[in-house]
Design a protein around this motif. Structure first.
Motif, short mmCIF file in Angstrom:
data_model
loop_
_atom_site.label_atom_id
_atom_site.label_comp_id
_atom_site.label_asym_id
_atom_site.label_seq_id
_atom_site.Cartn_x
_atom_site.Cartn_y
_atom_site.Cartn_z
N ASP B 14 47.31 -15.09 -6.98
CA ASP B 14 45.89 -15.28 -6.68
C ASP B 14 45.66 -15.72 -5.24
OD1 ASP B 14 43.89 -14.36 -8.46
OD2 ASP B 14 44.09 -16.27 -9.60
N HIS B 95 47.38 -17.18 -15.29
CA HIS B 95 47.06 -15.88 -16.28
C HIS B 95 47.30 -14.46 -15.10
CE1 HIS B 95 44.88 -13.26 -18.62
NE2 HIS B 95 44.08 -13.22 -17.80
N LYS B 99 49.73 -11.21 -15.31
CA LYS B 99 49.15 -9.86 -15.32
C LYS B 99 50.11 -9.15 -14.05
CE LYS B 99 45.03 -9.29 -13.12
NZ LYS B 99 43.98 -10.00 -12.70
N LYS B 102 53.48 -8.08 -15.43
CA LYS B 102 53.26 -6.98 -16.30
C LYS B 102 53.23 -5.56 -15.60
CE LYS B 102 50.32 -5.39 -20.30
NZ LYS B 102 49.48 -4.54 -19.63
N GLU B 103 52.33 -5.74 -14.51
CA GLU B 103 52.18 -4.48 -13.66
C GLU B 103 53.62 -4.18 -12.99
OE1 GLU B 103 48.79 -4.22 -11.09
OE2 GLU B 103 49.74 -2.90 -9.92
N GLU B 106 55.92 -2.54 -15.34
CA GLU B 106 55.38 -0.94 -15.62
C GLU B 106 55.37 -0.16 -14.53
OE1 GLU B 106 51.61 -1.34 -17.43
OE2 GLU B 106 52.35 -2.39 -19.16
#
Lengths: 935, 195
Positions: B14, B95, B99, B102-103, B106
């Motif tokens: 962030d 949080h 994310k 996860k990205e 993937e």
């Protein structure tokens, strides 16, 4: 008899080394002359038989030529040296008088010394011509031993040690050294080659080897050329030797090293006690040699001392670029197995006879010799070759030399100035064109009358320029301060001029962080300061020379359709220009160009078409850099206009320019704050400055130079942002400002510029700083391009979206009534079209229905004509994820619902291509491939 | 001479969590004046020894604002490692970190080394993310985790040392997958030619 014969060589070696030592110690040359005379008289008494005179003369010849070579190699100005050579000259003449019966009927008695000198090939020439023999980078340890063990001591090979991963000199040792050969590693820095442990570095391998043929420095003794090479009188002979390649070592051509009275660089072959003792003596004497101030003068702050005479480089650059191409496979080894320098994968057509004359050589010579030599393969270009021993100095150098001499004359009272002047005067008269060498020779001959003038003749014979290469053992000499720097300065200007002529669009380049070089200084520096500056630039330009030379050579070769490389490049260029429709997109086109450049680069680094091989001129870690630059010059430069036109065409056709134009307008109306910028931004003046840089960028063909300019733009942005606050800004702040600046510049062309760089930049640079800011600029442009779409798709500005997210969070955490799409067998899918916005439908989707089926269903429900252009996406956490065909949307939904922290997500059916970042992925994958193929 | 390996490292997290502060601290402490500095803090480099290799970190900072999120793939593409930073005083930033993880799993490069940095550990009195949470999470994804303070230079070196250790040493299989470019690829070309 034989013993005595062998003795001469030793004397000559010793004399030459003595000479070196004296020079290096900065002693008066006169001393040497004295020594020399004593030696001579002792020799003459020893060998008074008349049949010795021939070899006696050869001895003198050898000494004289060694001095000539030393003069090229050494940085020196000691004017007494000229006296020394004068003495030597007169000695030579005296000897001629003594030796009344000349065996060599061709040379006239009085002039023979002179003639043989002027026609003699320097060690450097010999090395350049015969590198297929001694430069054997692919040879392994055993093969080297195999070859060298049958050779006399002093014979050497240059090869690459697989153990050290370095180039090494394998030197044959005399038997008393214990082992047969010893290896000396060659150190390569960014710009220079040097022997490990030595403080002397050279611009290329040839110069290094040439030096160690004359001075041993860190070696146990000097290197020796094989007899056949040392004895070769003409370049044609050398060419024949070179043809043999590695086979030379086992061929009969190399079989007479013990021949009586070797005329040149003899070998201590028999290892008799006397000889080896003598060798030791020489070495003993030699080992006390110290460095002269001139060597120190050229040194860098750390690292090896540099010992490169820029004049020397200049004069010899002709030899290098003028050397001939041999098209025969010359590098079969003894067993006939292929060597690394074997013919290229697809060998050049047999008709190639790439005569790569340096532009400094006159065109007329080139053309004439070409027409003559096309049919004579074996002795091709011999005419040209024969002219090379007296290379025509480039006119610029001459002028310079004249001016420096004139200047020097005015200021100093050197004894032999007048004679110098007379020569240069006559030369100057024969310039500005390329005077045939005979002309200047004749001019010199005229002055041959008195003793003081005979040294002029010496100068005039060959390599006069190197004699004028003034840098010196006495660093306080006025002459040095003036003329050596003058040269360097001129050299620098020349090189930039060349740049300007050759690539006018590149001329403004300078490293991004360094202030631009001021070339036309209008202010007057104190003379001393100026000369110091020039000295620095002189040293600098001499470092740059091999690289520039190499690039120039490759560029010239690319124009020459008689080379395989030239065919390749020219054919590709014309193919691309004539077949506009062969590429489906701009990316496709740029990627094929990049691929071609990479392939050609690989070809060049592996083929034998480059002669001399690039490894011998460019340090290994720079080879790729140099080749890349050469590719830009010979491929991108001619294609730049075409590529730009094509890019424009593509972007007009697909509407992306229109889109960019409209969005640029929108973004320009936003305030910096609306764009998320909360730091100082460039004002109007800064933006103008940046625009100028971008416009300069458009003129460049080299993607690397374009990136350099981009870096300068970014640097400027940082400076404005930091605003002397000392704060460091990361990407959080920089990217919004960059986006703002790009919008303010309002240049549509920037889009193609960025694309050009992204696709054509050397893939190895993509991870570096250039790659980073290029990525950022691309990102900034993408954001601008999709500004409107972003709004339409409700991808709002971050603040707005934050509010939205908060709202969603509240909504989803307090969710009480499940909506219909939460039920197991239903899926709510939004349909998004750029023009019509979003519509949603709830579809019946069972748990084990794949995305593929859902897509088919959506195409039907939303009445999509081209279902292949659409796909199902998951929009979650403000990111788009395209679902692959074999996934199960219901399972994904279930997984998302089961998370402890509920998240907002949508299934959206939309165009694949409207997602700009999908396109980014594609482009970049292409780059990855390039990257892999080159690394 | 030690071989220099260039390793692209991507910084994610962030906005405001202190991504660039960490890098500035890392690069500027024990600053090596021989290395030419980069033009700005968004891209920085630092070379550290690791075993018999030198690791040259090419550190790519990313803009943390959500509207730049879509550009992230361009930045993490080809990275050997990713440093994902969160602020221990902001639960939201943790949080976001998840994310990113996860990205990366993937869409990121295969075998990317992930390092989680809980920055601002000097402010532990207003901590929102317990150290335990971060540790447990890191374990599940097999990532390095440290709490750092760019301000007080805590654990900064350790963070990058941890990354260095996780980079597989360069052996026979040198491919571009882990984003490492071996300097001197000409050498390898030469070898190919010689053998």
């Amino acid at each position: 008899m034989l013993k005595r014969m062998n003795f001469y060589p030793f004397v000559s070696v010793k004399l030459a080394e003595d000479e070196t030592r004296k020079r290096l110690q900065g002693k008066e040359f006169k001393t040497f002359s004295g020594v020399f005379l004593r030696k001579m008289s002792s020799l003459t008494t020893e060998t008074c038989c008349p049949d010795k005179r021939g070899s006696f003369f050869k001895l003198i010849d050898t000494i004289a030529s060694e001095i000539g070579e030393l003069k090229q190699e050494m940085v020196q100005t000691d004017l007494t040296l000229e006296d020394g050579s004068t003495d030597l000259q007169s000695l030579v003449k005296d000897m001629d008088d003594v030796c009344c019966e000349k065996k060599d009927s061709k040379s006239c008695p009085r002039d023979s010394g002179y003639d043989s000198l002027s026609n003699k090939l320097s060690i450097l020439d010999k090395l350049l011509h015969t590198h297929p023999v001694w430069l054997q980078l692919g040879l392994n340890d055993n093969e080297a031993v195999e070859i060298l063990k049958s050779q006399p001591p002093g014979i050497f090979l240059v090869r690459k040690s697989s153990r050290l991963q370095k180039k090494i000199i394998s030197l044959r040792l005399p038997s008393e050294f214990g082992s047969c050969l010893k290896e000396f590693a060659i150190k390569e820095s960014t710009y220079t080659f040097s022997l490990e442990g030595s403080g002397i570095s050279f611009a290329d391998l040839f110069r290094l080897i040439a030096f160690y043929c004359i001075s041993r420095d860190v070696l146990p003794f000097t290197l020796k050329l094989p007899y056949a090479i040392a004895a070769a009188k003409t370049e044609a002979e050398l060419e024949d030797i070179a043809q043999l390649g590695l086979n030379f070592w086992s061929s009969p051509a190399n079989n007479k090293p013990q021949n009586p009275s070797p005329p040149h660089r003899p070998l201590p072959s028999d290892n008799t006690y006397k000889e080896s003792r003598q060798l030791c003596l020489i070495n003993g004497v030699h080992s006390i040699r110290t460095r002269t101030p001139s060597e120190l003068e050229c040194s860098q702050t750390n690292g090896a001392l540099c010992f490169i005479n820029p004049l020397f480089l200049k004069v010899h650059s002709q030899d290098v670029s003028g050397s001939l191409k041999r098209q025969s496979p010359r590098t079969q080894d003894v067993n006939g197995t292929e060597r690394p320098r074997s013919p290229p994968p697809r060998p050049p057509p047999p008709s190639i006879n790439s005569l790569l004359t340096s532009p400094q050589l006159s065109r007329t010579i080139k053309q004439a010799s070409m027409s003559e030599t096309v049919n004579h393969n074996k002795y091709r270009n011999s005419d040209l070759l024969q002219k090379k021993p007296t290379p025509i100095p480039p006119p610029r150098l001459k002028k310079q030399a004249v001016s420096s001499e004139v200047e020097g004359n005015a200021k100093t009272s050197a004894v032999i100035r007048p004679s110098h002047n007379s020569v240069h005067g006559s030369e100057a008269a024969s310039v500005p064109g390329e005077a045939p060498p005979e002309h200047s020779l004749a001019a010199c001959k005229k002055t041959l009358a008195t003793n003081s003038e005979s040294q002029v003749q010496w100068n005039g014979g060959r390599q006069r320029l190197s004699d004028m290469s003034i840098s010196t053992s006495s660093s306080d000499s006025l002459d040095f301060d003036r003329s050596m720097p003058l040269f360097g300065y001129e050299g620098d200007t020349n090189s930039s001029l060349e740049d300007f002529e050759g690539e006018s669009d590149q001329e403004t380049m300078a490293p991004p962080l360094k202030p631009k070089k001021k070339r036309s200084s209008s202010f007057v520096l104190p003379k001393i300061v100026k000369s110091q500056l020039r000295k620095v630039s002189g040293v600098f330009s001499s470092f740059m020379t091999p690289e520039k030379r190499m690039i120039k050579k490759i560029a010239e070769m690319s124009q020459d359709k008689r080379t395989y490389f030239g065919c390749l490049v020219q054919d590709y260029i014309s193919f691309l220009q004539e077949n506009k429709e062969c590429h489906v997109s701009s990316t496709d086109m740029l990627q094929t160009v990049r691929q071609f450049m990479t392939q050609v680069k690989n070809y060049l680094s592996q083929s034998s078409e480059l002669d001399p091989p690039i490894e011998s001129l460019i340090p290994e870690d720079q080879i790729d850099v140099v080749l890349e630059k050469a590719m830009h010059k010979c491929i991108l430069k001619p294609l730049k206009g075409h590529i730009e036109a094509m890019l424009k065409e593509f972007h007009t056709a697909d509407g992306s320019w229109k889109q960019l134009k409209e969005n640029l307008q929108l973004v320009r109306q936003r305030t910096p704050q609306e764009l998320g910028v909360f730091v100082p931004t460039p004002d109007f003046v800064d933006v103008e400055k940046i625009k100028v840089k971008f416009m300069t960028m458009q003129k460049m063909y080299s993607p690397e130079k374009k990136v350099m300019l981009l870096l300068r733009v970014c640097k400027l942005i940082y400076t404005v942002m930091e605003n002397n606050s000392g704060r460091m800004y990361g990407a959080d702040d920089f990217l919004p400002v960059l986006t703002y600046v790009v919008a303010q510049c309002d240049m549509l062309e920037l889009d193609t510029e960025i694309e050009y760089m992204m696709e054509l930049l050397d893939p190895s640079l993509l991870h570096g700083e250039g790659g980073y800011y290029l990525t950022s600029a691309y990102g900034a442009l993408s954001l601008i391009k999709n500004f409107q779409e972003e709004q339409a798709a409700r991808l709002l500005s971050s603040e707005a979206r934050d509010t939205l997210r908060q709202w969603h969070k509240r909504r989803t955490t307090n969710r009480t009534i499940p909506s219909v799409d939460d039920f197991q067998n239903y899926l709510r899918v939004a349909f998004q079209e750029i023009n019509s916005g979003c519509t949603g439908k709830t579809l019946l989707v069972r748990p084990y229905i794949t995305t593929e089926d859902v897509c088919r269903l959506c195409a039907e429900k939303f009445k999509v004509d081209t279902p292949e252009d659409y796909s199902l996406f998951l929009f979650i956490d403000d990111t788009w994820q395209q679902l692959t065909e074999d996934t199960y949307p219901q399972k994904i939904k279930a997984e998302l619902h089961s998370r402890p922290q509920p998240q907002v997500f949508h299934f959206v059916y939309k165009r694949i291509k409207s997602d700009p970042y999908g396109a980014i992925f594609q482009n970049n994958n292409g780059n990855d491939e390039d990257n892999n193929s080159t690394s | 001479m030690m071989a220099i390996r260039e390793l692209k490292v991507c910084l994610l997290g962030d906005t405001g969590v202190g991504k660039s502060s960490i890098v500035c601290r890392f690069v500027q402490d024990h600053f090596d004046h021989n290395i030419s500095p980069t033009i700005g803090a968004s891209f920085m480099t630092k070379t550290v020894p690791c075993g018999n290799e030198l690791h040259k970190f090419l550190i790519w900072d990313t803009a943390g604002q959500e509207r730049f999120h879509s550009l992230a793939p361009m930045y993490y593409r080809g990275s050997a490692a990713a440093v994902i930073v969160y602020d221990i005083t902001k639960q939201d930033s943790f949080h976001t970190l998840k994310k990113w993880v996860k990205e990366l799993k993937e869409h990121g490069p295969e075998n990317i080394v992930m390092a989680i940095a809980g920055n601002k550990c000097d402010l532990s009195d207003i901590r929102e993310v317990p150290m335990k949470d971060a540790k447990e999470y890191a374990e599940t994804i097999g990532a390095i985790v440290v709490e750092t303070s760019a301000k007080n230079a805590v654990n900064i070196e350790e963070l990058f040392q941890g990354i260095s250790r996780q980079i597989p040493p360069l052996d026979s299989h040198e491919n571009g997958n882990n984003g490492a470019i071996k300097l001197g690829k000409q050498t390898t070309q030469m070898n190919r030619r010689c053998c």
